[in-house]
Motif scaffolding. Structure first.
Motif, PDB file in Angstrom:
ATOM      1  N   THR A  63      71.523  45.662  59.871  1.00  0.00           N
ATOM      2  CA  THR A  63      71.088  44.459  59.580  1.00  0.00           C
ATOM      3  C   THR A  63      72.091  43.306  60.082  1.00  0.00           C
ATOM      4  O   THR A  63      73.213  43.506  60.027  1.00  0.00           O
ATOM      5  N   SER A  64      71.452  42.005  60.293  1.00  0.00           N
ATOM      6  CA  SER A  64      72.517  41.166  60.989  1.00  0.00           C
ATOM      7  C   SER A  64      73.339  40.806  59.398  1.00  0.00           C
ATOM      8  O   SER A  64      74.612  40.413  59.554  1.00  0.00           O
ATOM      9  N   HIS A  65      72.724  40.988  58.314  1.00  0.00           N
ATOM     10  CA  HIS A  65      73.739  40.468  57.066  1.00  0.00           C
ATOM     11  C   HIS A  65      74.820  41.398  56.965  1.00  0.00           C
ATOM     12  O   HIS A  65      75.780  41.114  56.298  1.00  0.00           O
ATOM     13  N   ASN A  66      74.751  42.842  57.305  1.00  0.00           N
ATOM     14  CA  ASN A  66      75.747  43.671  57.553  1.00  0.00           C
ATOM     15  C   ASN A  66      76.848  43.229  58.541  1.00  0.00           C
ATOM     16  O   ASN A  66      78.152  43.230  58.158  1.00  0.00           O
ATOM     17  N   HIS A  67      76.641  42.873  59.517  1.00  0.00           N
ATOM     18  CA  HIS A  67      77.245  42.402  60.543  1.00  0.00           C
ATOM     19  C   HIS A  67      77.873  41.129  60.010  1.00  0.00           C
ATOM     20  O   HIS A  67      79.197  40.850  60.205  1.00  0.00           O
ATOM     21  N   MET A  68      77.357  40.243  59.416  1.00  0.00           N
ATOM     22  CA  MET A  68      77.890  38.828  58.964  1.00  0.00           C
ATOM     23  C   MET A  68      78.991  39.228  58.051  1.00  0.00           C
ATOM     24  O   MET A  68      80.254  38.531  57.809  1.00  0.00           O
ATOM     25  N   LEU A  69      78.768  40.125  56.982  1.00  0.00           N
ATOM     26  CA  LEU A  69      79.716  40.783  56.162  1.00  0.00           C
ATOM     27  C   LEU A  69      80.898  41.178  56.740  1.00  0.00           C
ATOM     28  O   LEU A  69      82.185  41.041  56.245  1.00  0.00           O
ATOM     29  N   ARG A  70      80.521  42.096  57.649  1.00  0.00           N
ATOM     30  CA  ARG A  70      81.766  42.603  58.581  1.00  0.00           C
ATOM     31  C   ARG A  70      82.670  41.458  59.198  1.00  0.00           C
ATOM     32  O   ARG A  70      84.087  41.371  58.995  1.00  0.00           O
ATOM     33  N   PHE A  71      82.133  40.530  59.873  1.00  0.00           N
ATOM     34  CA  PHE A  71      82.578  39.421  60.621  1.00  0.00           C
ATOM     35  C   PHE A  71      83.434  38.581  59.494  1.00  0.00           C
ATOM     36  O   PHE A  71      84.674  38.388  59.841  1.00  0.00           O
ATOM     37  N   GLY A  72      83.071  38.431  58.399  1.00  0.00           N
ATOM     38  CA  GLY A  72      83.523  37.508  57.259  1.00  0.00           C
ATOM     39  C   GLY A  72      84.938  38.390  56.895  1.00  0.00           C
ATOM     40  O   GLY A  72      85.870  37.631  56.573  1.00  0.00           O
TER      41      GLY A  72
END
Length: 682
Positions: free
Chosen positions: A295-304
């Protein structure tokens, strides 16, 4: 190099890795370069050679991609440079095709039964064989000589006893490994891959040494041919900058570990010696399902997590941008645009954490030789969770740096170093930690820390001279009891008992050691009518501490971090957090409800405070997190100007409270927020 002479990988970068398939040999390089540029990438990773050549190779055992008619690598390099992109050439020298295997089977891995490690028509190369030591370097010589690559990345180097399907194929018993091991250690390869075989400890070191030698050969080959080409490595060998990788592995025990990106970034910082590092976020779920997108939300948590811990950005696609599941692409694109606007502020920062979590590859590798070795991984991650959820900024301190000439200066940055059940430790590590304590630092250790040497052999005493106990007498396992917390011990106004399940390590306290918490004898737990204490005589301390020089060592002869990983009860977290906070006042506090991570970094006199929102992660699910409101940031050294880089708003701090903190009300935090604190211009 940049115009100023600084290598491009030491500047802000956003890499798109297109891990090409054979069928992608018909792609349009100009179109792909434009897509990457429009996606806000600054560099693209593109296949060159190894298993298959994506260029017209002249080496007879280097299989050509049958879909290529021209020089795809050369055309892509030109197209990337036209669009202002750097190009990272991807080489996979870990395997060869049947073409190479049939010509030279002795170059490749064979298990004890003589079976090759074959997978989908490819053959795993032996680190000590002719493919790795000679032919792969010929491939590299051809590719680097032809193409002025901006960098080169090498996939799956080293020993790979597990194949893509997760099957353990066994150690290599080829003639090359047998002779190399005999030359190094004067004995045969181990019969078993565990510590019941006395040769296994040697084999662990053998793999490490030969892998590092192979990585050095690759590095030296590239630098002889083209010194300007950067080497992107995995942190375990010679390189100019590091690329780590984040993906799920569905075979890992649940629940999903959501902190992998921050864990990898902290490790990159700890071992990197100032080198840049990134943690490639794989677009796919796992090897078996490379078209099931995260999910894009997992990617965003990773990037954060990554930017909160100083990492650069790398996004990994199998194939091209025409993914069958496109949901993550636009949110990732928006993040890359934001990073492009703020990259100069986020890059080349330095952690301001005053707490170090000890990361030991040695303790991991030799855990199987210790009494409590099965708990090692969960002890480390329990300590990680404990610090993160207590909102204590922390770095990793790596055992691989403990023999650095400047190790005393490195460790002096920290008020506290936490060693979670770090059982195996070299004499050099112990000496460096003892010197750190003498100089005023505090070590907090749990479990069997320092009870074994760096090969898993049990010591006669603890490794650290500064330790508050000597000569561990008994390791008790399977205990089901409590620690009693005294009225005057730390701050637990509503909690008098902390539960213990598992290990307790008895030892003789040294003179002047101070004890806290009392281990109770095992209590009855059923039926309920009989569940009351009958014997409250202390069976040992829960905390033992002792001054040594200007500092001290605190030992918890049990595994509260393991219990926190498993059970998540606050008393285990607060016990360790309070022991840390008695040493030094934290420079930054974060108040307010919500699952968030706090890190603090510095650059050129400015401070960046990162707040990462975990509210969208539940078990193995990653969805859009609800915005967290009501958070307040307390600063001991409040700067004159505060800007929320995500929200795009200026913030102001109130007057100092009785403890000296000035407080800032944060805007609602979605995926993450970055607060830039800097002195206002005079």
């Amino acid at each position: 190099m940049s115009e100023a002479g600084t290598p491009w990988w030491e500047q802000p970068y956003r890499i798109i890795q297109t891990n090409l398939r054979l069928i992608d040999g018909t792609l349009d390089p100009a179109a792909l370069a434009r897509q990457a540029r429009d996606f806000s990438a600054s560099a693209i990773t593109f296949n060159v050679g190894g298993i298959y050549a994506f260029y017209p190779t002249e080496l007879p055992l280097h299989a050509r991609n049958p879909y290529i008619t021209g020089d795809l690598t050369g055309e892509m390099l030109e197209a990337a440079h036209r669009e202002g992109l750097r190009m990272v050439g991807r080489f996979d020298l870990s395997k060869g095709t049947k073409l190479a295997y049939d010509a030279h089977p002795e170059w490749f891995v064979h298990n004890k039964a003589g079976e090759p490690q074959e997978y989908n028509g490819t053959y795993q190369a032996c680190v000590n064989g002719g493919w790795a030591k000679d032919y792969a370097l010929q491939i590299l010589h051809e590719g680097i000589s032809r193409y002025a690559l901006d960098a080169a990345f090498f996939n799956m180097t080293g020993y790979q006893p597990v194949d893509y399907s997760g099957r353990h194929r066994g150690m290599c018993h080829c003639a090359n490994c047998q002779s190399a091991f005999a030359e190094m250690y004067g004995r045969d390869l181990p019969e078993r891959e565990d510590f019941s075989d006395p040769t296994y400890a040697d084999y662990i070191l053998f793999k490490r040494r030969t892998s590092q030698a192979a990585a050095q050969n690759i590095y030296d080959t590239v630098k002889r041919l083209r010194p300007s080409t950067g080497i992107m490595g995995n942190g375990k060998g010679a390189c100019d900058f590091m690329r780590l990788e984040i993906q799920r592995a569905v075979s890992r025990p649940a629940p999903e570990w959501p902190h992998q990106p921050g864990e990898l970034a902290r490790w990159g910082a700890a071992i990197g010696r100032g080198r840049a590092y990134s943690c490639a976020s794989t677009n796919f779920l796992d090897y078996q399902w490379r078209y099931a997108s995260e999910t894009s939300h997992n990617h965003m948590l990773r990037f954060g997590q990554q930017i909160a811990n100083g990492a650069q950005i790398d996004y990994y696609l199998l194939g091209l941008f025409d993914q069958p599941n496109r949901e993550p692409l636009e949110p990732v694109h928006r993040f890359l645009e934001w990073h492009k606007a703020h990259g100069e502020q986020l890059t080349d920062t330095r952690s301001a954490a005053r707490v170090g979590l000890y990361h030991s590859r040695t303790a991991d590798a030799f855990a199987g030789a210790t009494a409590s070795g099965k708990t090692r991984g969960q002890c480390f991650r329990g300590a990680y969770r404990l610090l993160l959820e207590a909102r204590i900024p922390f770095d990793f301190v790596s055992d691989e740096r403990m023999e650095d000439a400047e190790i005393a200066q490195q460790l002096a940055r920290y008020d506290v170093i936490l060693l979670p059940n770090t059982a195996c430790m070299s004499d050099a590590e112990a000496a460096a930690l003892d010197a750190y304590v003498v100089a005023g630092g505090t070590v907090i250790a749990t479990g069997e820390t320092g009870r074994y040497d760096d090969r898993g052999n049990r010591r006669g005493d603890f490794a650290l001279e500064s330790f508050p106990a000597s000569a561990s007498q008994e390791a008790m396992s399977g205990l089901e009891t409590y620690f009693a917390i005294g009225e005057d011990e730390l701050e637990f106004p509503l909690t008098r008992l902390a539960h213990l399940d598992g290990w307790y390590f008895s030892a003789e306290a040294k003179a002047e050691a101070q004890a806290m918490l009392s281990l109770l004898p095992v209590q009855k737990y059923g039926p309920p009518e009989l569940c009351f204490p009958e014997d409250l005589a202390s069976a040992g301390p829960g905390v033992l501490s002792r001054r040594h020089g200007a500092g001290k060592v605190v030992w918890l002869p049990w595994l509260p971090e393991w219990l926190y990983f498993r059970d998540g009860l606050s008393e285990h977290r607060e016990l360790v957090a309070q022991l840390i906070r008695t040493v030094a006042q934290p420079p930054v506090l974060l108040e307010g409800a919500g699952p968030v991570e706090l890190t603090v970094r510095e650059k050129d006199g400015a401070t960046l405070v990162h707040v990462v929102n975990y509210a969208g992660q539940r078990g193995s699910s990653y969805e859009r997190p609800p915005a967290i409101s009501g958070l307040r940031l307390g600063l001991l050294d409040a700067d004159d100007k505060a800007i929320a880089l995500v929200a795009g708003t200026e913030l102001s701090a109130g007057p100092a409270d009785a403890q000296g903190y000035r407080w800032i009300d944060l805007p609602p935090v979605n995926y993450f927020e970055v607060i830039l604190l800097q002195k206002a211009a005079v």
